[in-house]
Structures are given as C-alpha cells and as structure tokens.
Design an enzyme around this catalytic site. Structure first.
Site, PDB file in Angstrom:
ATOM      1  CG  ASP B  48      -2.864 -12.649  10.871  1.00  0.00           C
ATOM      2  OD1 ASP B  48      -3.405 -11.543  10.675  1.00  0.00           O
ATOM      3  OD2 ASP B  48      -3.291 -13.700  10.385  1.00  0.00           O
ATOM      4  NE  ARG B  49      -0.228  -8.372   7.985  1.00  0.00           N
ATOM      5  CZ  ARG B  49       0.200  -9.542   7.526  1.00  0.00           C
ATOM      6  NH1 ARG B  49       1.105 -10.245   8.200  1.00  0.00           N
ATOM      7  NH2 ARG B  49      -0.272 -10.042   6.415  1.00  0.00           N
ATOM      8  CB  CYS B  78      -0.015  -4.915   3.369  1.00  0.00           C
ATOM      9  SG  CYS B  78      -1.102  -5.595   4.641  1.00  0.00           S
ATOM     10  CG  ASN B  79      -5.168  -1.627   1.329  1.00  0.00           C
ATOM     11  OD1 ASN B  79      -5.343  -0.494   0.911  1.00  0.00           O
ATOM     12  ND2 ASN B  79      -5.073  -2.676   0.510  1.00  0.00           N
ATOM     13  CB  THR B  80      -4.330  -4.856   7.071  1.00  0.00           C
ATOM     14  OG1 THR B  80      -5.438  -5.286   6.272  1.00  0.00           O
ATOM     15  CG2 THR B  80      -4.619  -5.101   8.536  1.00  0.00           C
ATOM     16  CB  ALA B  81       0.730  -3.627   7.131  1.00  0.00           C
ATOM     17  CB  THR B 119      -8.675  -6.253   7.393  1.00  0.00           C
ATOM     18  OG1 THR B 119      -7.841  -5.084   7.524  1.00  0.00           O
ATOM     19  CG2 THR B 119      -8.066  -7.192   6.358  1.00  0.00           C
ATOM     20  CE  LYS B 156      -3.709 -12.128   4.361  1.00  0.00           C
ATOM     21  NZ  LYS B 156      -2.429 -11.610   3.865  1.00  0.00           N
ATOM     22  CB  CYS B 185      -8.102  -6.221   1.354  1.00  0.00           C
ATOM     23  SG  CYS B 185      -7.237  -7.679   1.973  1.00  0.00           S
TER      24      CYS B 185
END
Lengths: 218, 218
Positions: B48-49, B78-81, B119, B156, B185
């Site tokens: 989990d990022r 995936c923006n967060t990653a 996020t 999710k 996101c």
C-alpha cells in the site's frame, strides 16, 4: 499467496477488458491486495481467427512469454481462438478451457438444448464439447449465422448499438428449441445481457472469470 | 507496427481496467488489429502506497519484468505510485509520466488554479509539477482531505456509490477558487465524470491513455 494468472488477450481488446472486469467482480475482495495478480499480453495483432490467419504460432509464443514472465495458470478470453489450444498447451502450464467451462455452466443451469452464439470455429468446438456432455446444441441457420458474423465485426469496430439485433438472434435460437443461450463469443456480452434473453444466458466470459478466480485463489 | 505498451497496474485493479478501456477509446481503430499491444502486470499485491509500504523495489521489478517480456514504453495508471518513478526508470525504457501529462492537460484546458483530488503522496507530486508550470494548485483542507481518503478506500473495496460525496469534494475545491479539477487519483473517475463538476474535470487516467496511444502509434 494466490497464483499468477496469465491472460492471452486482445481478441478483441474490448472483450479482454470485459473479462478483466468480470474477474474482479468474481473475486471476494475488500481491498486491492485481495485481488488476483494478472500478467496479460493483450495482442490485437494476432492474425484474424475467422479468415484463416496463422494464429497458432503467435498464440503459442504469447503463452511462452507469459510463462517466462511468471504466469502460473493460463486463460484466453476468446472462444474462437480455443481452436489453437494445443499451441498454447505447449507452454506446459494449466490452461483453463473456456469452451469446457461454458458448457459446464450451461449444464449447471439445467440446459438440455443450449443454443450457442459464436463463430464457425467456436461452434465446432462447442458442438463437440456439448455432445460429449450429453447436451444437444442449437445453432443458427446459415443466413442468420452470416448475420451474426456481420454483427461481430461491427462490435469489433466499436459499434455497441447492435444489442437489439443480437438479442433477435438469441431469440431465433429459442424459437428453434434452445432452453439456454451460450454467449460463445466474447463480443456478445458486450452488447446483450441476461435481461435481453428469455431463457438463461450463459456468459462464457463470466464463467471463465469465475473459474480463473477459483483456480488462482485455491 | 506500433510500439508495445507495458502497463504497471493493479493499483487498484478496477482503475487499471478503466485505463485500458480509455486506452482503447482513445485509439483510432476499425478492427482488432488497429489497437495497441499491451503487456500488463496487474499486481494488486504491491505494498500500500499510502501506508508507508515498500512499493519501490516491487515496482522496479515489475518494470524490468515487462521490459524483458518485450514492452517498449512504460506507463502506470496510479498517480500515487509515481512517487516511485525513479525505481521504474531503472528499467531504462521511456516512462510516460501521468502527473506531467495531467498537468499539461489542465494547462491546455486553460486552468490557472487547478484543484487536485489525490492522496498526500500524489498531491506532493502535483504541487511541484503544477508550480513548475506556473499553475497554482488548490488542495482540500485537512478534514476534507481525510474524508477523501475514506472515500478512496471505500472505492477500492468495491463501493461505487460515493459519487455524490466525491463530487462534493470537487465542489469544495471550486469554492476555494479552483478553475478546473484534476482527478489525480485513478479511483476518482470510477465514481464521477465531467457532468458532476461545474468546472472542467481533468481525468488524469484519460490524459495518460491518450498520451500512451500517441507514443505507441507514433
């Protein structure tokens, strides 16, 4: 840890996306990490299975590529391409057979005379499989079968407005005695659903997805 | 022949399916063979990022796996990653940056003060990218940002009924002066669309998909 599913995809691309969505819908998951890991080769350049293209060697290479990348179980969301299952099995991985899975789903739904919407190659496979299960397949007449192929290529070209015409073909199978209809071509469930057919609709894509979840999470 | 797109996916799985559908929608295609070939590693088991998981090495391995399987261009819906982009770039392939692409789409839409739904890790990336482009990001206040994260984890978990609440968060950004809203996101466009937001909605997933088609069909 679940097994890694290798997906031989792209035939067509939208059908592969439909399969992936059904795979996720069939997975008991409360968070990302509960889902099945999927390695996919979405290869729309596989030679056309309906016009005599040499798809076998390409599909065999895709299977080996997925195996070498780490796939542990293989599936292919394209009924027609199952004519080349022997080429895929050379990779040596378990291959979840869509035709067999859909036939079993039709049997489980109580069908004795399942109609099948599919390409000529897929119908040949279904005929053999259903007969071996003691089921009597109901198929379209030549002129309506030709109409089915026209609709198929319209869907592959992005035209999703042909649901009414596809439902009419399902109706023709019911008129000929079908007590269930197998959506035996992955483009079919892109345009019709259970609500469009008066008998149980067996979605081969969904049946394959459920079986893949069982195989990978077992 | 188009380039083979490698997709680092699974964060989350439904968002990856959304990306693939948008990739196909962005492709000028009349038949299967016109579409982009995609090699995908949909790996929902990436740590989990958002909770400090060690995602970098896993994402780097996925990039190398895709490269070795034949991918020529990489993208990650995936923006967060994207905080781990350096780990991915070690594979040595062109990597299409989603944050940059979305920022450029916001600029092209005429935004000067784009709001961003994302996020904390993604917002940090967007802050830097938008500032470098002379744009002034508008972000949620801490309590509404916490609410965003709650909605994210509900999506999710499969709850797609939170569109109204997500649209309200977009409205809060507009109230604070946002002249566009970046869905920064990949879970956001699963529950809201352009029709739900009073200013232009920049779908980072769709922007990435369009850029990938350009890169692969060029």
């Amino acid at each position: 840890m679940s097994k890694i599913l290798g997906v031989i995809g792209g035939m067509g691309p939208a059908a592969t996306v439909d399969f992936l969505a059904k795979l996720q819908a069939a997975t008991p998951a409360a968070r990302d990490q509960d889902h099945v890991r999927v390695l996919m080769d979405m290869n729309p350049q596989v030679p056309d299975r309906n016009t005599g293209g040499e798809a076998g060697p390409v599909l065999g290479e895709m299977a080996v590529r997925l195996r070498d990348a780490g796939a542990q179980v293989l599936a292919m969301p394209c009924n027609t391409a199952h004519a080349y299952a022997p080429d895929i099995k050379v990779a040596g991985l378990p291959f979840i057979d869509m035709i067999k899975t859909a036939g079993e789903a039709a049997s489980a739904a109580g069908a004795a005379r399942p109609g099948v919407l599919g390409t000529p190659s897929a119908l040949a496979l279904y005929r053999g499989r259903l007969a071996s299960m003691g089921l009597e397949p109901v198929l379209l007449h030549p002129e309506t079968q030709a109409r089915f192929m026209e609709l198929l290529y319209r869907i592959k070209g992005g035209d999703l407005t042909v649901g009414g015409e596809m439902a009419a073909l399902a109706g023709a199978l019911i008129d000929d005695g079908a007590d269930a209809v197998i959506a035996g071509c992955t483009e079919v469930p892109l345009v019709i659903g259970a609500q469009d057919v008066a008998v149980p609709l067996i979605d081969a894509t969904e049946a394959l997805a459920r079986r893949c979840v069982e195989a990978c999470l077992a």
